[in-house]
Design an enzyme around this catalytic site. Structure first.
Site, mmCIF file in Angstrom:
data_model
loop_
_atom_site.group_PDB
_atom_site.id
_atom_site.type_symbol
_atom_site.label_atom_id
_atom_site.label_comp_id
_atom_site.label_asym_id
_atom_site.label_seq_id
_atom_site.Cartn_x
_atom_site.Cartn_y
_atom_site.Cartn_z
ATOM 1 N N ASN A 1 0.844 -1.203 0.000
ATOM 2 C CA ASN A 1 0.000 0.000 0.000
ATOM 3 C C ASN A 1 0.883 1.259 0.000
ATOM 4 O O ASN A 1 0.615 2.214 -0.731
ATOM 5 C CB ASN A 1 -0.899 0.032 1.242
ATOM 6 C CG ASN A 1 -1.967 -1.052 1.214
ATOM 7 O OD1 ASN A 1 -2.164 -1.731 0.202
ATOM 8 N ND2 ASN A 1 -2.656 -1.243 2.333
ATOM 9 N N TYR B 1 -8.852 -12.709 8.683
ATOM 10 C CA TYR B 1 -7.595 -13.036 8.011
ATOM 11 C C TYR B 1 -7.493 -14.526 7.759
ATOM 12 O O TYR B 1 -7.885 -15.324 8.599
ATOM 13 C CB TYR B 1 -6.402 -12.603 8.883
ATOM 14 C CG TYR B 1 -6.208 -11.118 8.937
ATOM 15 C CD1 TYR B 1 -5.636 -10.445 7.866
ATOM 16 C CD2 TYR B 1 -6.609 -10.395 10.042
ATOM 17 C CE1 TYR B 1 -5.460 -9.075 7.917
ATOM 18 C CE2 TYR B 1 -6.439 -9.019 10.096
ATOM 19 C CZ TYR B 1 -5.867 -8.365 9.033
ATOM 20 O OH TYR B 1 -5.697 -7.008 9.068
ATOM 21 N N ARG C 1 -4.288 -15.978 6.525
ATOM 22 C CA ARG C 1 -2.944 -15.783 5.994
ATOM 23 C C ARG C 1 -1.932 -16.807 6.497
ATOM 24 O O ARG C 1 -0.778 -16.793 6.038
ATOM 25 C CB ARG C 1 -2.476 -14.368 6.302
ATOM 26 C CG ARG C 1 -2.256 -14.085 7.786
ATOM 27 C CD ARG C 1 -2.186 -12.591 8.070
ATOM 28 N NE ARG C 1 -1.097 -11.961 7.386
ATOM 29 C CZ ARG C 1 -0.834 -10.645 7.421
ATOM 30 N NH1 ARG C 1 -1.616 -9.852 8.138
ATOM 31 N NH2 ARG C 1 0.166 -10.137 6.762
ATOM 32 N N ASN D 1 2.465 -0.912 13.436
ATOM 33 C CA ASN D 1 1.405 -1.783 12.913
ATOM 34 C C ASN D 1 1.194 -3.059 13.712
ATOM 35 O O ASN D 1 1.169 -4.164 13.148
ATOM 36 C CB ASN D 1 1.775 -2.183 11.478
ATOM 37 C CG ASN D 1 1.117 -1.302 10.427
ATOM 38 O OD1 ASN D 1 0.011 -0.808 10.626
ATOM 39 N ND2 ASN D 1 1.801 -1.099 9.321
ATOM 40 N N GLY E 1 -5.876 13.568 14.105
ATOM 41 C CA GLY E 1 -4.711 13.949 13.330
ATOM 42 C C GLY E 1 -3.453 13.202 13.736
ATOM 43 O O GLY E 1 -3.518 12.029 14.116
ATOM 44 N N GLY F 1 -6.255 0.979 4.748
ATOM 45 C CA GLY F 1 -5.196 1.580 3.947
ATOM 46 C C GLY F 1 -4.982 3.051 4.243
ATOM 47 O O GLY F 1 -4.034 3.647 3.726
ATOM 48 N N GLY G 1 -4.113 4.427 7.083
ATOM 49 C CA GLY G 1 -2.871 4.560 7.843
ATOM 50 C C GLY G 1 -1.656 4.457 6.936
ATOM 51 O O GLY G 1 -0.672 5.185 7.096
ATOM 52 N N ASP G 2 -1.710 3.568 5.968
ATOM 53 C CA ASP G 2 -0.597 3.420 5.029
ATOM 54 C C ASP G 2 -0.473 4.665 4.151
ATOM 55 O O ASP G 2 0.641 5.094 3.828
ATOM 56 C CB ASP G 2 -0.786 2.171 4.167
ATOM 57 C CG ASP G 2 -0.911 0.922 5.030
ATOM 58 O OD1 ASP G 2 -0.203 0.844 6.062
ATOM 59 O OD2 ASP G 2 -1.710 0.043 4.696
ATOM 60 N N ASP H 1 -7.731 -1.088 -0.656
ATOM 61 C CA ASP H 1 -6.580 -0.657 0.134
ATOM 62 C C ASP H 1 -5.760 0.424 -0.562
ATOM 63 O O ASP H 1 -5.011 1.150 0.089
ATOM 64 C CB ASP H 1 -5.613 -1.840 0.324
ATOM 65 C CG ASP H 1 -5.982 -2.755 1.465
ATOM 66 O OD1 ASP H 1 -7.121 -3.259 1.470
ATOM 67 O OD2 ASP H 1 -5.126 -2.985 2.335
#
Lengths: 322, 322, 322, 322, 322, 322
Positions: free
Chosen positions: C43, C110, C112, C172, C238, C262, C264-265, C300
């Site tokens: 991302n 998830y 994964r 993260n 913020g 996404g 935050g990315d 994302d």
């Protein structure tokens, strides 16, 4: 008879909302249905309007979104719907199509009982519109819907005859609405008053109890109806028209079937087109080409152009010449 | 043996979530996938439940939305899932289908490793349910999933035998899960304890190293298994059943393929149906008709009715008579 | 240090295939899923590539359609994927998003475990590529995937340091992959070797057990990491950046949330952009604008342009001026 | 009264096929409709089955794909549909939802006249099933469908009473089916024989011509019905239950509306859940939480879990505590 | 000539956004269109990049979402688009495909006039990129777009020749863009300077006014072009390549047509692949296999792998051996 | 002036095919686009036809599927399109909408240059149709399309004036087509000849360089135009009409925005409706209600009914009375 017609063709009958699942999904598994509309008479009206004729379609629809949906789809093709009857009673007729794949047949589920159209009565219709109409098209579905529909049908024939409109009639026997015997009793007197009769081979045998080869069937239908011309449709074997003298034939095109529904109506429209130009062979050819094109189009509607019909007929001629 | 059965058939095995792109879109190009479910045993359970039998399907599913999705789809057809094992560990097995068009083959991408179902153990199952079960159906996929699955399978056979349930077994060799040699070693002792054995021609040759014509293959399988009946499926050439005495045959219907997956299971269900009525020929015929209908339906599930099976068999008889 | 960089940013981490139902449909009810891809590092790579930087993303993907799907989506934005490791083992990591509507929260499922990416090892990577890389970005997700991923991460830091690449790190914390204590133990030594540290307020408190107001949290993080700059994100309040001297702040834009994933990315990408231009306030502002734009985009990926970022920042300035 | 119940709840009523256009498309503009099912009683049955109760739902459905569609969707949630009556006559009731956006209201178009369900008669039902049922739930929709439905309803009450089943009743006045006066005449004697009465504020005023504040309305309903408990729902103002002694209250959750339909039924299910555990306050709280969750889910069905209900109630408690 | 090439193939030409209705829906009936991209040169670039070659594609695209859409789709396959020209003037070329079903032909509606690509000029291109390019591919579409496109094409040939790049050329006559006579005048001098010429049988006859059997056509083309090799494509009859000495042939695979568009380009890519390996027979075989696979894939793009090409070629060999 | 009008309103202008991605998908990410149509004049024609007026819309469309698509959609609402000009030259104007979500604005991408409509010339139109037309509606978009369009516009005004049709004009400044100065020069003489002028506050300031409060703007517009009535639209602040004497006002309804496009045209239609009934306050109220309803409907078209307008106005009155 008026010097100037405002409409080339006037037709009357029920149009339903049609629901179809995606691909070959079964209805009981469906999570989404495509929404279209269809009815034998409006299918014919659409096809003829797309060929450039001025066509009026009359029916009775429930006020509300489903009625509007039907009306807008038909009008989009240029059919005059100004004489529609809007009703506060009755529902919109519906039908569900479940497309088959061999060996599973396509299945049609009708849900049309108690529709607004089935409450159509002679007094609903403004018959004076027929004053400036050249040709009237009717089908054997309407009289099967209700007693008042049958009366409206009889009245339509009478009003058309009175004004010297020519009349075509497509037998369209619907076994889910009535039995062959009831159909025969109701349809026989109607059929006797038309100029152009269209009938499938199966209906000729089952409803009118005719037998023999196609020439005998045609002569039988002609004897019953006194029509100037009788067309017998033979499915993938094409169609034959008998004008009391000659047997005109046309074979069917090879098709890759996308949607069969409405192909018979597309044939009828082509035949009427030829009939109105006094050229039954042209009508047969148009009918065959239009039915073939309809097979390639999803939905009941003949969403094609005259150019495409002509181009298909020309390519067929070319193929034969080679 | 109980006077009254609560279930006609009990089966056990993994069901996966199945993803399919629209039309012929390639998986790597897909922006949307249809979500269905499928598994050899639950496919059979669904088909038999739709024929009116009382069927229980047992498996191990992960608690959460994917497990619920699988359970609800199967239960919707009337399969009893009350004996499912819900797990806080393991994932939902998945598989992706990429429908092919000649010359590009249909491709199946399995993503089933580490699934909850592969952690199934003998102690997960309530074997006493079998007390009132008439027939047990198992397949050769389960023992390929894990050592604990193999043990659960052996136990199932033992528990079924103990209670005099009849047992059917579909070999269903999966080359992506194990090799033919490993399969032979594991399956041979299982196959030796069943009443009805179902095997494809390819599996008979590759897994059990049999050779010769279909009669020799059938005799080979019968010798291995001591089963009352052995069915050999021959793809588009139909199927043959050998009951130690006669070779019963049925040819395949012509089909327009919508989705091939699950057709073998539909055949199995039909055969079991006949077996339970003590009529192997009826089972063969049902199996052929059900496999043909399945080809016309998207997804693994046999979403058809007994009426459709009967109607297809009747039309086939009619065609032959003409 | 080389005169000429071939890449502005190099990043490494897992990207998954992401499945989302339509609208607010629950996963267990879904009959169709949208297919996208997402991963914290890719991302960021996409967002930075769209700002015009030359970015390489490295990961390990399974050969086959799902791996190709991931690779193609990321490459479409201009990210260099030539150094990807393709594996014959391991699966594609997946995740399912069930979008919520108050009071039902959005749920992420998830799937994964056992992914190819989780088998990434130091020897998989061509570290010499870093010779011509200016900046490396890493996150705290990778070390949580497996022991070999943690080793690869440590090696990446060492290799980056050796070549004088600057390094950014986004904490993260993923509670589904490991606990706060394990994360602290693993991340603390990593965090101590980076130049730019990004952390949410919650992670600062839960993982690093810091307390107090945002200035105390920032000083705590700075003390742990020796980073030149530390950014603390405060959700709708913020973000603040501490450079060991000043506390730079930026407030969040009002957003109408289409897809939060996404965001935050996107913030991280904006901050890195500013960091690379030696202007942390610009980075903060870019980060806030990019996070806000991301909220308006399904998926994302930051599918927006630098012009849009600039235009949003200008309009914000204008608003303040009035 | 039996020692062991086979069903916690038995309910009876019509379920329709529900069609919804995508997004905010108007029905007359729709080219695709989503297909779901809905009915007040089956909505309650589904919600209670998802909370883990054993629930039977009884109705009359037309044999064929639309009937099967309805049955399968309801059964998928674990509702027992074995006592459904399948009919060769009558159609499937349908309804169309046109989702509104301010200032355009959501519009519901019913097409349920002449449905199979409306032909339900006392003799259709196997009343002996009630022998092992603990609780019966009925609504004021059924008696509005037809005279035979009203008779079936009266019989249901009599049979339930005879067996000491407790009975809940949701007034659910439907102005499109009958007028308030007719409803009052028909419902008053029914309402007088139930244990738990559920009524909206509007129905209390319009149908039962009660007036005053909510306490007066509740006392008026209690006086009419002799019910052990009466619940009055106040829309976004929550609900109040009166047990002849206390006025228990619960306020509504803030919701982001995805689909309002079925929220009242979700409330009813929660209340019945509490009633069956002899904890009306729990029932009120469950009802409010379930109604709120339902607002976030497309369709009539409460596709959520008890965990989600509990988790929402806990978060609400937490919020209050802060 | 450089020791080391950075690109195996460089190509230049217009790529359009492509719109396709679902299924066989007619364009005038469409309510949704699928969005893809396509262009003869980028189709070839994609196919060659997927075979592992390093390919650059050059064109002129309008800045904005449609330009980005085109660029991202092509880059996703690994084609280098860094040398694209972005323009503030001109539109994105579009085309609409209406898939046919017999007897209705597939119809393509181009809307490409005034596109940014048609304003391409020699000065737009960075010709020095060709310094490290091995092979250049061009088509007869570009010179038909505009006078400046024709000049750019001539310049491309000159620049390629100067650097000893080999050059392939696909005639691709587009009757909607110019007439055969104009095409002949413009193309003849171009064709005379290429190494590998690809031409359909129809174009050989119509544009270059050649006649006779395929050998005569090939000799005619060879005489015109002085190319080292000339390929003549014969539709379902396969293709023949003439290298001035031998006539190499390959027959076409049987295909089930999903989407014909791009099959000619897939053939071209296969042939170029063989040409670059100095094995024209391999190129022919690859071309035939790739064209066949393309028929099974929706869209213009050859979304297949070299493994699939090889596997198809092997299965073909096996079939012949049996 | 004729005793009997055949049309209440005649309007002329370009209608484009409109493409919209699903949900908030960005155009560059779109894989599917919804197809609709829109144009300021046909939007007004549709809205007025739906209120029951007889409306003709005139434009120039390219023969072919895109032209047919536009014509059919507009005709479906009952607009008379018999006077459309069909052209063999020119393309269909297109536009792409990318729906925004704060802080990302909705973006409109026009692709209308070189459209058939922009080649409209005075001689294309059958002006005698105006003989039986009561009112003509024009907008400031048409003169911006081309010099011939401007001439056609001037001619339309002249022909309308000659026949004593009343004329309304909506300024509709389009900054992508021309600058404010050019617009002012072209529009000033047109505006001077109309009876009802509609202008946004921004256009009054930017195009006509008026300043001050809304009353000053209205007086300025009135001075320029000599119109009987001038309407100034103020976005969410409603609208004001000045009839040279009174300032009539109406505030805007609260709306939940589904699709803003076409809301201004819906307002215009309402105002014209009132103007034609000689009741400007009714027109203002209708306009506000119609604009509000339009916001709730996807697409440009006012797919609502007069009943809905009336019902909204009544509910507004009720709300005020409380």
């Amino acid at each position: 008879m008026p010097e100037e017609f405002t409409h080339d063709v006037w037709t009357m009958g029920e149009t339903m909302v049609r629901f179809t699942p995606r691909g070959f999904t079964r209805l009981e598994d469906a999570h989404e249905l495509e929404v279209r509309t269809g009815g034998a008479e409006s299918n014919i009206a659409i096809a003829l309007a797309r060929l450039g004729l001025r066509v009026a379609w009359v029916s009775k629809l429930p006020r509300g979104p489903l009625g509007s949906l039907v009306a807008r789809r038909i009008r989009s093709h240029g059919v005059d719907i100004d004489h529609l009857v809007w009703s506060d009673h009755g529902r919109a007729g519906l039908y569900f199509i479940e497309p088959g794949a061999a060996p599973r047949p396509t299945r049609v589920l009708y849900d049309r009982a108690h529709s607004a159209a089935s409450t159509l009565e002679p007094s609903d219709i403004d018959w004076d519109v027929l004053d400036t109409v050249r040709h009237v098209h009717l089908t054997g579905i309407t009289p099967a819907l209700s007693a008042s529909c049958l009366r409206t049908m009889e009245r339509a024939l009478t009003e058309a005859r009175k004004r010297h409109c020519t009349v075509s009639f497509d037998v369209n026997f619907r076994a889910r609405l009535w039995g062959p015997a009831a159909a025969r009793v109701a349809l026989a007197p109607l059929v006797a008053r038309v100029d152009l009769l269209i009938c499938t081979e199966a209906d000729a045998r089952v409803v009118f109890q005719l037998s023999g080869g196609y020439q005998e069937l045609l002569r039988g239908l002609a004897a019953m109806s006194h029509a100037r011309a009788v067309a017998l449709t033979l499915g993938s074997n094409g169609a034959v028209v008998y004008d009391g003298d000659r047997y005109l034939q046309s074979s069917a095109f090879e098709v890759s079937v996308v949607d069969r529904i409405g192909a018979g109506d597309a044939f009828g429209a082509g035949l009427i087109w030829g009939y109105l130009r006094d050229d039954l062979q042209l009508g047969l050819n148009y009918g065959m080409a239009m039915a073939a094109l309809k097979h390639s189009i999803p939905g009941d509607e003949f969403s094609a152009t005259q150019e495409e019909v002509e181009s298909l007929l020309e390519s067929a001629v070319l193929e034969i010449q080679r």
